[in-house]
Design a protein around this motif. Structure first.
Motif, PDB file in Angstrom:
ATOM      1  N   LEU A   1       0.818  -1.221   0.000  1.00 44.69           N
ATOM      2  CA  LEU A   1       0.000   0.000   0.000  1.00 44.69           C
ATOM      3  C   LEU A   1       0.850   1.268   0.000  1.00 44.69           C
ATOM      4  CD1 LEU A   1      -2.636  -1.088   2.687  1.00 44.69           C
ATOM      5  CD2 LEU A   1      -2.978  -1.002   0.209  1.00 44.69           C
ATOM      6  N   GLU A   2       2.173   1.124   0.015  1.00 46.96           N
ATOM      7  CA  GLU A   2       3.024   2.298   0.224  1.00 46.96           C
ATOM      8  C   GLU A   2       2.904   3.325  -0.890  1.00 46.96           C
ATOM      9  OE1 GLU A   2       7.228   2.153  -0.230  1.00 46.96           O
ATOM     10  OE2 GLU A   2       7.208   0.244  -1.274  1.00 46.96           O
ATOM     11  N   LEU A   3       2.750   2.890  -2.142  1.00 51.90           N
ATOM     12  CA  LEU A   3       2.746   3.867  -3.238  1.00 51.90           C
ATOM     13  C   LEU A   3       1.419   4.615  -3.328  1.00 51.90           C
ATOM     14  CD1 LEU A   3       4.751   2.005  -6.033  1.00 51.90           C
ATOM     15  CD2 LEU A   3       5.556   3.552  -4.230  1.00 51.90           C
ATOM     16  N   VAL A   4       0.290   3.969  -2.996  1.00 46.22           N
ATOM     17  CA  VAL A   4      -0.963   4.727  -2.973  1.00 46.22           C
ATOM     18  C   VAL A   4      -0.984   5.675  -1.777  1.00 46.22           C
ATOM     19  CG1 VAL A   4      -2.280   3.025  -4.284  1.00 46.22           C
ATOM     20  CG2 VAL A   4      -2.254   2.883  -1.785  1.00 46.22           C
ATOM     21  N   ARG A   5      -0.325   5.288  -0.690  1.00 44.44           N
ATOM     22  CA  ARG A   5      -0.203   6.220   0.435  1.00 44.44           C
ATOM     23  C   ARG A   5       0.606   7.437   0.020  1.00 44.44           C
ATOM     24  NH1 ARG A   5       3.842   7.308   3.354  1.00 44.44           N
ATOM     25  NH2 ARG A   5       4.970   5.405   2.790  1.00 44.44           N
ATOM     26  N   ARG A   6       1.734   7.196  -0.645  1.00 41.12           N
ATOM     27  CA  ARG A   6       2.650   8.277  -1.003  1.00 41.12           C
ATOM     28  C   ARG A   6       2.124   9.149  -2.129  1.00 41.12           C
ATOM     29  NH1 ARG A   6       8.331   6.095  -2.613  1.00 41.12           N
ATOM     30  NH2 ARG A   6       7.701   6.344  -4.783  1.00 41.12           N
ATOM     31  N   GLU A   7       1.532   8.545  -3.149  1.00 39.71           N
ATOM     32  CA  GLU A   7       1.165   9.279  -4.362  1.00 39.71           C
ATOM     33  C   GLU A   7      -0.301   9.719  -4.389  1.00 39.71           C
ATOM     34  OE1 GLU A   7       3.318  10.302  -6.411  1.00 39.71           O
ATOM     35  OE2 GLU A   7       5.048   9.083  -5.862  1.00 39.71           O
ATOM     36  N   LEU A   8      -1.187   8.945  -3.761  1.00 40.04           N
ATOM     37  CA  LEU A   8      -2.620   9.257  -3.815  1.00 40.04           C
ATOM     38  C   LEU A   8      -3.169   9.707  -2.473  1.00 40.04           C
ATOM     39  CD1 LEU A   8      -3.879   6.302  -6.063  1.00 40.04           C
ATOM     40  CD2 LEU A   8      -3.001   8.547  -6.751  1.00 40.04           C
ATOM     41  N   ASP A   9      -2.299   9.852  -1.493  1.00 41.41           N
ATOM     42  CA  ASP A   9      -2.660  10.331  -0.156  1.00 41.41           C
ATOM     43  C   ASP A   9      -3.668   9.408   0.532  1.00 41.41           C
ATOM     44  OD1 ASP A   9      -2.244  12.171   1.915  1.00 41.41           O
ATOM     45  OD2 ASP A   9      -4.041  13.307   1.388  1.00 41.41           O
TER      46      ASP A   9
ATOM     47  N   THR B   1      -7.494   2.761  10.357  1.00 40.00           N
ATOM     48  CA  THR B   1      -6.100   2.487  10.725  1.00 40.00           C
ATOM     49  C   THR B   1      -5.170   3.219   9.766  1.00 40.00           C
ATOM     50  OG1 THR B   1      -6.770   0.282  11.481  1.00 40.00           O
ATOM     51  CG2 THR B   1      -4.413   0.657  11.154  1.00 40.00           C
ATOM     52  N   VAL B   2      -4.190   3.890  10.319  1.00 47.30           N
ATOM     53  CA  VAL B   2      -3.204   4.591   9.496  1.00 47.30           C
ATOM     54  C   VAL B   2      -2.328   3.568   8.785  1.00 47.30           C
ATOM     55  CG1 VAL B   2      -1.189   6.114   9.571  1.00 47.30           C
ATOM     56  CG2 VAL B   2      -3.203   6.633  10.956  1.00 47.30           C
ATOM     57  N   VAL B   3      -2.066   3.787   7.502  1.00 49.15           N
ATOM     58  CA  VAL B   3      -1.149   2.924   6.752  1.00 49.15           C
ATOM     59  C   VAL B   3       0.264   3.184   7.268  1.00 49.15           C
ATOM     60  CG1 VAL B   3      -0.225   2.329   4.492  1.00 49.15           C
ATOM     61  CG2 VAL B   3      -2.633   2.987   4.714  1.00 49.15           C
ATOM     62  N   PRO B   4       0.945   2.165   7.794  1.00 53.02           N
ATOM     63  CA  PRO B   4       2.273   2.405   8.375  1.00 53.02           C
ATOM     64  C   PRO B   4       3.267   2.871   7.322  1.00 53.02           C
ATOM     65  CG  PRO B   4       1.408   0.247   9.022  1.00 53.02           C
ATOM     66  CD  PRO B   4       0.517   0.765   7.934  1.00 53.02           C
ATOM     67  N   LEU B   5       4.189   3.702   7.769  1.00 55.72           N
ATOM     68  CA  LEU B   5       5.310   4.073   6.917  1.00 55.72           C
ATOM     69  C   LEU B   5       6.223   2.862   6.753  1.00 55.72           C
ATOM     70  CD1 LEU B   5       6.222   7.565   8.401  1.00 55.72           C
ATOM     71  CD2 LEU B   5       5.016   7.110   6.262  1.00 55.72           C
ATOM     72  N   THR B   6       6.804   2.737   5.584  1.00 54.16           N
ATOM     73  CA  THR B   6       7.737   1.650   5.322  1.00 54.16           C
ATOM     74  C   THR B   6       9.147   2.206   5.266  1.00 54.16           C
ATOM     75  OG1 THR B   6       7.354   1.938   2.950  1.00 54.16           O
ATOM     76  CG2 THR B   6       6.057   0.254   4.073  1.00 54.16           C
ATOM     77  N   PRO B   7      10.149   1.374   5.534  1.00 55.45           N
ATOM     78  CA  PRO B   7      11.532   1.873   5.474  1.00 55.45           C
ATOM     79  C   PRO B   7      11.850   2.409   4.085  1.00 55.45           C
ATOM     80  CG  PRO B   7      11.438  -0.291   6.530  1.00 55.45           C
ATOM     81  CD  PRO B   7      10.076  -0.038   5.968  1.00 55.45           C
ATOM     82  N   ASP B   8      12.635   3.472   4.048  1.00 60.33           N
ATOM     83  CA  ASP B   8      13.049   4.030   2.762  1.00 60.33           C
ATOM     84  C   ASP B   8      13.834   2.996   1.966  1.00 60.33           C
ATOM     85  OD1 ASP B   8      11.893   6.485   3.161  1.00 60.33           O
ATOM     86  OD2 ASP B   8      13.691   7.394   4.027  1.00 60.33           O
ATOM     87  N   GLU B   9      13.509   2.897   0.696  1.00 59.26           N
ATOM     88  CA  GLU B   9      14.235   2.008  -0.206  1.00 59.26           C
ATOM     89  C   GLU B   9      14.974   2.850  -1.239  1.00 59.26           C
ATOM     90  OE1 GLU B   9      11.833  -0.882  -2.117  1.00 59.26           O
ATOM     91  OE2 GLU B   9      10.931  -1.632  -0.281  1.00 59.26           O
ATOM     92  N   PRO B  10      16.091   2.373  -1.741  1.00 56.71           N
ATOM     93  CA  PRO B  10      16.692   3.032  -2.903  1.00 56.71           C
ATOM     94  C   PRO B  10      15.778   2.858  -4.104  1.00 56.71           C
ATOM     95  CG  PRO B  10      17.749   0.929  -2.499  1.00 56.71           C
ATOM     96  CD  PRO B  10      16.822   1.159  -1.339  1.00 56.71           C
ATOM     97  N   PRO B  11      15.980   3.588  -5.185  1.00 57.33           N
ATOM     98  CA  PRO B  11      15.177   3.368  -6.389  1.00 57.33           C
ATOM     99  C   PRO B  11      15.240   1.892  -6.797  1.00 57.33           C
ATOM    100  CG  PRO B  11      16.429   5.385  -6.601  1.00 57.33           C
ATOM    101  CD  PRO B  11      16.928   4.715  -5.352  1.00 57.33           C
ATOM    102  N   THR B  12      14.088   1.259  -6.811  1.00 58.93           N
ATOM    103  CA  THR B  12      14.008  -0.195  -6.944  1.00 58.93           C
ATOM    104  C   THR B  12      13.167  -0.569  -8.148  1.00 58.93           C
ATOM    105  OG1 THR B  12      14.158  -0.412  -4.542  1.00 58.93           O
ATOM    106  CG2 THR B  12      13.314  -2.311  -5.754  1.00 58.93           C
TER     107      THR B  12
END
Length: 277
Positions: A104-112, A170-181
């Motif tokens: 879910l990390e990218l919809v959290r980051r990009e779509l709020d 429930t808040v979507v948890p933050l995930t550890p930063d990844e390098p460009p993957t």
């Protein structure tokens, strides 16, 4: 009827047949089932979910509501009988998913999408007064190994039907930063990454080092030039371009050939460094 797309790591022939039949029996139509497979199914699912929801934008009209199901559920022992399921709305579009922060990390980051509604299977089934499920059926569904077959389609159907499904915001948890993957490799061998071009210091005409494996297993760096789009890349040459996925996410390409094969890359690999590590 809702168009239904199902992203799942349970994608063998037997699983597809059962998923298609059960969803068809519930919704009156079978889903498009997309396999979240390969060495990093969470990475594939995260970018594909983002792309599915972004594909509902800029229709030039209101369009029709859709349902997207996502199942990536490692049995890591952190939850009784596996990670719970959740749902959220993106405009008029419903997503029902395993509560998997990385998926879910990218919809959290990009779509709020900061918050989802997490459900407890047994609580939901016990409260479902609108069904004719017997207690033995409730137990079987709550305890099954294949919860993405028996429960997730029910959750999607009941939410779409506006049933009073109990859930916990429930808040979507933050995930550890990844390098460009590398998240997805398309059928042309283009490597779709999980970052914007600016994250790696992308400038037209600049050369960016790409780290990759050679045929003998050693690690090598190759400088790759930045271009504005695929047709600007010289034929049979590698290039870095703003791609079609995400919100203009970076792609490593070779015009007329497979970048994945040339650079020996697969999903989960991190061939680039952020410009401000």
């Amino acid at each position: 009827m809702y168009p239904i797309t199902y992203l799942t790591d349970c994608s063998d022939g037997n699983a597809r047949a059962r998923l298609s039949t059960r969803i068809g029996a519930l919704f009156g139509q079978s889903p498009t089932i997309v396999a979240a497979d390969g060495p990093d199914p969470e990475a594939f699912a995260a970018l594909t979910l983002l792309d599915c929801l972004r594909s509902t934008e800029s229709l030039g009209e209101d369009g029709h509501p859709t349902i997207t199901l996502l199942n990536i559920a490692p049995r890591d022992g952190a939850w009784p009988n596996g990670v719970p399921f959740c749902y959220f709305w993106y405009g008029q579009h419903l997503v029902a998913s395993t509560f998997n922060a990385r998926a879910l990390e990218l919809v959290r980051r990009e779509l709020d999408v900061q918050k989802v509604f997490v459900t407890d299977i047994r609580e939901v089934l016990a409260s479902a007064s609108w069904t004719n499920l017997e207690p033995a059926e409730v137990d079987r569904i709550a305890d099954t190994q294949f919860r993405s077959l028996w429960y997730l389609p029910l959750l999607a159907k009941w939410i779409a039907d506006d049933r009073p499904v109990p859930s916990t915001p429930t808040v979507v948890p933050l995930t550890p930063d990844e390098p460009p993957t590398v998240r997805v490799i398309d059928n042309f061998g283009n490597c779709k990454l999980n970052c914007h071009p600016t994250a790696i210091g992308f400038t037209l005409g600049a050369s960016i080092p790409v780290t990759h494996r050679t045929a003998d297993g050693t690690t090598k760096q190759t400088n790759v030039t930045c271009y504005p789009h695929l047709t600007a890349v010289p034929r049979n040459a590698p290039g870095l371009i703003p791609g079609s996925s995400g919100t203009g996410y970076l792609e490593l390409v070779i015009r007329g050939a497979s970048a994945a094969t040339h650079f020996n890359l697969q999903p989960g690999d991190a061939p680039l460094r952020r410009s401000v590590d």
